[in-house]
Design a protein around this motif. Structure first.
Motif: not given
Length: 128
Positions: A7-18
């Motif tokens: 699943v692709i999860v949208n984020a403002r900061d992909r690294v921090a969220s992951a």
């Protein structure tokens, strides 16, 4: 059998969220999977690919079925990280654990407002 692969999860900061989700679930992740994603490897058959975007995106809900031991460990990591949770899908973080449906469950919201849930007994399975 059809299985969900990723699943692709949208984020403002992909690294921090992951990084945050991987640390809470205690699963591996890759900061630069395929160059544009930060991938969280939930299990051998499911990857959450976080992608950075400045576009508007809807708040999504993701639920993970876990063992009792995993539940306790994730709850402790949430507590240690200072992240609030609740036993109901809506409402304030009250630190309560839901017990409906014969198991335990909690919800928490991550910085981009996506709603995460862990539960020990699924209430979404088809009867029979």
């Amino acid at each position: 059998m059809i299985e969900l692969d990723h699943v692709i999860v949208n984020a403002r900061d992909r690294v921090a969220s992951a990084r945050l989700l991987a640390s809470l679930l205690d699963v591996p992740w890759d900061e630069t999977a395929l160059g544009i994603f930060s991938a969280v490897y939930v299990n051998p058959g499911l990857t959450l690919d976080f992608i950075t975007t400045d576009e508007d995106f809807p708040v999504e809900h993701f639920c993970f079925r876990v063992s009792d031991a995993e539940f306790d460990a994730i709850l402790k990591r949430l507590e240690d990280a200072g992240i609030g949770w609740r036993g109901d899908v809506r409402g304030r973080n009250d630190g309560k654990v839901g017990t409906a449906h014969g198991g335990r469950n909690i919800y928490w919201d991550e910085p981009d407002k996506h709603r995460w849930e862990i539960l020990t007994k699924s209430y979404a399975r088809r009867p029979g």
